[in-house]
Design a protein around this motif. Sequence first.
Motif, PDB file in Angstrom:
ATOM      1  N   VAL A  60      44.543  42.935  35.930  1.00 30.45           N
ATOM      2  CA  VAL A  60      45.424  44.079  36.199  1.00 30.45           C
ATOM      3  C   VAL A  60      44.632  45.382  36.118  1.00 30.45           C
ATOM      4  O   VAL A  60      43.868  45.605  35.173  1.00 30.45           O
ATOM      5  N   ASP A  61      44.840  46.250  37.091  1.00 31.41           N
ATOM      6  CA  ASP A  61      44.230  47.575  37.122  1.00 31.41           C
ATOM      7  C   ASP A  61      45.135  48.528  36.344  1.00 31.41           C
ATOM      8  O   ASP A  61      46.121  49.049  36.878  1.00 31.41           O
ATOM      9  N   ARG A  78      49.733  49.056  28.405  1.00 29.59           N
ATOM     10  CA  ARG A  78      49.054  47.947  27.732  1.00 29.59           C
ATOM     11  C   ARG A  78      49.422  46.669  28.476  1.00 29.59           C
ATOM     12  O   ARG A  78      50.591  46.444  28.787  1.00 29.59           O
ATOM     13  N   VAL A  79      48.437  45.842  28.754  1.00 29.60           N
ATOM     14  CA  VAL A  79      48.679  44.573  29.451  1.00 29.60           C
ATOM     15  C   VAL A  79      48.354  43.434  28.492  1.00 29.60           C
ATOM     16  O   VAL A  79      47.293  43.430  27.862  1.00 29.60           O
ATOM     17  N   VAL A  80      49.297  42.501  28.376  1.00 28.51           N
ATOM     18  CA  VAL A  80      49.151  41.373  27.459  1.00 28.51           C
ATOM     19  C   VAL A  80      49.367  40.059  28.213  1.00 28.51           C
ATOM     20  O   VAL A  80      49.894  40.052  29.326  1.00 28.51           O
ATOM     21  N   ALA A 134      52.248  42.745  41.088  1.00 28.11           N
ATOM     22  CA  ALA A 134      53.391  42.185  40.353  1.00 28.11           C
ATOM     23  C   ALA A 134      53.762  43.079  39.170  1.00 28.11           C
ATOM     24  O   ALA A 134      54.946  43.343  38.923  1.00 28.11           O
ATOM     25  N   ALA A 135      52.753  43.575  38.449  1.00 30.80           N
ATOM     26  CA  ALA A 135      53.003  44.448  37.294  1.00 30.80           C
ATOM     27  C   ALA A 135      53.648  45.763  37.727  1.00 30.80           C
ATOM     28  O   ALA A 135      54.584  46.253  37.104  1.00 30.80           O
ATOM     29  N   LYS A 136      53.155  46.340  38.823  1.00 35.00           N
ATOM     30  CA  LYS A 136      53.729  47.594  39.341  1.00 35.00           C
ATOM     31  C   LYS A 136      55.194  47.390  39.716  1.00 35.00           C
ATOM     32  O   LYS A 136      56.050  48.220  39.425  1.00 35.00           O
ATOM     33  N   LEU A 171      48.312  51.356  37.373  1.00 29.90           N
ATOM     34  CA  LEU A 171      49.679  51.336  36.833  1.00 29.90           C
ATOM     35  C   LEU A 171      50.023  52.666  36.177  1.00 29.90           C
ATOM     36  O   LEU A 171      51.111  53.198  36.367  1.00 29.90           O
ATOM     37  N   THR A 172      49.099  53.201  35.400  1.00 27.74           N
ATOM     38  CA  THR A 172      49.332  54.483  34.726  1.00 27.74           C
ATOM     39  C   THR A 172      49.619  55.579  35.743  1.00 27.74           C
ATOM     40  O   THR A 172      50.498  56.417  35.530  1.00 27.74           O
ATOM     41  N   ALA A 173      48.922  55.550  36.862  1.00 31.12           N
ATOM     42  CA  ALA A 173      49.110  56.565  37.901  1.00 31.12           C
ATOM     43  C   ALA A 173      50.488  56.493  38.545  1.00 31.12           C
ATOM     44  O   ALA A 173      50.947  57.484  39.123  1.00 31.12           O
TER      45      ALA A 173
END
Length: 118
Positions: free
Chosen positions: A65-66, A82-84, A24-26, A70-72
């Motif tokens: 969350v990984d 940053r995950v909040v 979902a974050a990606k 995400l950074t990659a």
Amino acid sequence: MAEQRLIIEMGMGNDLHGQDYTKAAKRAIEDAFRHSSLPLFPTLGLSHSEMRVQVTVGVQKPDAVDVEALTATLPRGRAEVRVVKGGLNVGEGDDPIVIAQASVEAFLPPQTGWRLKR
């Protein structure tokens, strides 16, 4: 003088089944990318390596969350993720829809020959 923020975009992504907060974050980050373009770099002869990319993602379970994954996925610049706590889980039972929100900000060090208006 501090860095200059060039852009801020927001995105939303979800995982309909599976409760995968990283997925979902990606998708939220990818959604934000689809709303932006930075023609500034080739116009001014700047390298993307000069850009710092700051990503903030909100989900209901930040620890799920990984961040490295995400950074990659960030294609340019020096990435910080940053995950909040945020986002939303929708639905009852053991298979809620996971909704993530993301902001993607791009910063450059002060430049000569041009400046951003305030």
